[in-house]
Design a protein around this motif. Sequence first.
Motif, PDB file in Angstrom:
ATOM      1  N   CYS A  62       0.822  -1.203   0.000  1.00 22.05           N
ATOM      2  CA  CYS A  62       0.000   0.000   0.000  1.00 22.05           C
ATOM      3  C   CYS A  62       0.858   1.257   0.000  1.00 22.05           C
ATOM      4  O   CYS A  62       2.040   1.236   0.344  1.00 22.05           O
ATOM      5  N   GLY A  63       0.223   2.333  -0.394  1.00 22.20           N
ATOM      6  CA  GLY A  63       0.920   3.614  -0.478  1.00 22.20           C
ATOM      7  C   GLY A  63       0.065   4.569  -1.286  1.00 22.20           C
ATOM      8  O   GLY A  63      -1.060   4.243  -1.657  1.00 22.20           O
ATOM      9  N   PRO A  64       0.591   5.771  -1.574  1.00 22.08           N
ATOM     10  CA  PRO A  64      -0.184   6.745  -2.338  1.00 22.08           C
ATOM     11  C   PRO A  64      -0.196   6.429  -3.830  1.00 22.08           C
ATOM     12  O   PRO A  64       0.402   5.436  -4.268  1.00 22.08           O
ATOM     13  N   MET A  65      -0.840   7.291  -4.602  1.00 20.64           N
ATOM     14  CA  MET A  65      -0.811   7.212  -6.067  1.00 20.64           C
ATOM     15  C   MET A  65       0.639   7.190  -6.535  1.00 20.64           C
ATOM     16  O   MET A  65       1.483   7.875  -5.946  1.00 20.64           O
ATOM     17  N   LYS A  66       0.899   6.500  -7.587  1.00 22.18           N
ATOM     18  CA  LYS A  66       2.218   6.493  -8.241  1.00 22.18           C
ATOM     19  C   LYS A  66       3.351   6.053  -7.313  1.00 22.18           C
ATOM     20  O   LYS A  66       4.438   6.627  -7.328  1.00 22.18           O
ATOM     21  N   SER A  67       3.061   5.054  -6.471  1.00 24.94           N
ATOM     22  CA  SER A  67       4.134   4.536  -5.620  1.00 24.94           C
ATOM     23  C   SER A  67       4.551   3.134  -6.069  1.00 24.94           C
ATOM     24  O   SER A  67       5.328   2.469  -5.404  1.00 24.94           O
ATOM     25  N   VAL A  94      -2.702  -8.372  -1.666  1.00 29.05           N
ATOM     26  CA  VAL A  94      -3.541  -7.279  -2.162  1.00 29.05           C
ATOM     27  C   VAL A  94      -2.715  -6.004  -2.267  1.00 29.05           C
ATOM     28  O   VAL A  94      -1.718  -5.834  -1.568  1.00 29.05           O
ATOM     29  N   ALA A  95      -3.145  -5.119  -3.167  1.00 29.64           N
ATOM     30  CA  ALA A  95      -2.477  -3.824  -3.320  1.00 29.64           C
ATOM     31  C   ALA A  95      -3.518  -2.732  -3.391  1.00 29.64           C
ATOM     32  O   ALA A  95      -4.614  -2.942  -3.906  1.00 29.64           O
ATOM     33  N   GLY A  96      -3.183  -1.572  -2.856  1.00 28.69           N
ATOM     34  CA  GLY A  96      -4.125  -0.468  -2.946  1.00 28.69           C
ATOM     35  C   GLY A  96      -3.642   0.766  -2.212  1.00 28.69           C
ATOM     36  O   GLY A  96      -2.571   0.778  -1.598  1.00 28.69           O
ATOM     37  N   LEU A  97      -4.471   1.798  -2.296  1.00 34.99           N
ATOM     38  CA  LEU A  97      -4.183   3.058  -1.610  1.00 34.99           C
ATOM     39  C   LEU A  97      -4.535   2.896  -0.138  1.00 34.99           C
ATOM     40  O   LEU A  97      -5.643   2.455   0.179  1.00 34.99           O
ATOM     41  N   ASP A  98      -3.616   3.233   0.753  1.00 36.06           N
ATOM     42  CA  ASP A  98      -3.953   3.129   2.184  1.00 36.06           C
ATOM     43  C   ASP A  98      -4.717   4.358   2.660  1.00 36.06           C
ATOM     44  O   ASP A  98      -5.492   4.289   3.600  1.00 36.06           O
ATOM     45  N   THR A  99      -4.495   5.505   1.999  1.00 31.66           N
ATOM     46  CA  THR A  99      -5.241   6.711   2.386  1.00 31.66           C
ATOM     47  C   THR A  99      -5.927   7.320   1.171  1.00 31.66           C
ATOM     48  O   THR A  99      -5.463   7.179   0.040  1.00 31.66           O
ATOM     49  N   SER A 125       9.836  12.105  -0.218  1.00 25.18           N
ATOM     50  CA  SER A 125       9.024  10.902  -0.400  1.00 25.18           C
ATOM     51  C   SER A 125       7.557  11.270  -0.215  1.00 25.18           C
ATOM     52  O   SER A 125       7.203  11.997   0.712  1.00 25.18           O
ATOM     53  N   SER A 126       6.717  10.768  -1.098  1.00 29.66           N
ATOM     54  CA  SER A 126       5.285  11.063  -0.995  1.00 29.66           C
ATOM     55  C   SER A 126       4.574   9.942  -0.253  1.00 29.66           C
ATOM     56  O   SER A 126       4.868   8.763  -0.459  1.00 29.66           O
ATOM     57  N   ILE A 127       3.656  10.336   0.630  1.00 25.72           N
ATOM     58  CA  ILE A 127       2.832   9.337   1.316  1.00 25.72           C
ATOM     59  C   ILE A 127       1.346   9.660   1.166  1.00 25.72           C
ATOM     60  O   ILE A 127       0.496   8.961   1.693  1.00 25.72           O
ATOM     61  N   ARG A 128       1.032  10.724   0.445  1.00 27.80           N
ATOM     62  CA  ARG A 128      -0.364  11.140   0.271  1.00 27.80           C
ATOM     63  C   ARG A 128      -0.726  11.252  -1.207  1.00 27.80           C
ATOM     64  O   ARG A 128       0.143  11.499  -2.049  1.00 27.80           O
ATOM     65  N   SER A 129      -2.043  11.093  -1.486  1.00 27.20           N
ATOM     66  CA  SER A 129      -2.549  11.294  -2.846  1.00 27.20           C
ATOM     67  C   SER A 129      -3.305  12.610  -2.877  1.00 27.20           C
ATOM     68  O   SER A 129      -4.276  12.790  -2.146  1.00 27.20           O
ATOM     69  N   GLN A 130      -2.815  13.514  -3.695  1.00 27.27           N
ATOM     70  CA  GLN A 130      -3.433  14.844  -3.796  1.00 27.27           C
ATOM     71  C   GLN A 130      -4.483  14.849  -4.888  1.00 27.27           C
ATOM     72  O   GLN A 130      -4.172  14.582  -6.046  1.00 27.27           O
TER      73      GLN A 130
END
Length: 198
Positions: A15-20, A116-121, A156-161
């Motif tokens: 898991c992680g933000p967009m484009k990770s 599984v994979a996906g956006l955590d936030t 490092s990005s951890i959010r999806s804007q």
Amino acid sequence: MNYNHIKPGTLEIYCGPMKSGKTREILHKIDKIKYLENCNFLFIKPNIDTRESFIKSRFSEMKEQCETVDENNPNQILSLIKSNLDLLIIDEIQFFSEEIVKVIEKILKTGIHVVVAGLDTDFAGKGFGQVPQLMTLATHVHKLSGICEYSGCSNSSIRSQRLIDGKPAGKNDKQVSIEGQNNTYESRCLVHHEVEEE
Ligand SMILES: [Zn+2]
């Protein structure tokens, strides 16, 4: 079975933000598994996933092992599980409705390895769908990050804007909104993640 790659009855989350690179990670996993003899896997993605990207071509490459499921009816997944299945992979897990937790728990109890994979936030920085709950079922959580796309930053990005016409979305916006003409996403660090107070 090769237990370096297949761990029966366990859940692994990317898991992680967009484009990770979440989808890339799981496709990489599939690439390795293809070389294992007698390893049966199934790759599932939700209907809502309309990306025109590389995943489509990968999907047609592995036709027999890929299924698309209605994210509002995760129980459908149970009917796709054959008795000889070793590994179940689900992408974009954040889009599935609440029942996905029970469905995955049931599958784990039969000894299948689930990845599984996906956006955590979500765009507002809150837990997305059932991903936080699924983390409580997981034996391994791989947190991925990208590179902040804010001009001049490379943290490092951890959010999806979420941007609507180039401006940060409001905090009361709906959680699920697929990228479109006015609606775009960027990977951002905590400092540059913005949500409009409404
Ligand atoms: Zn930044």
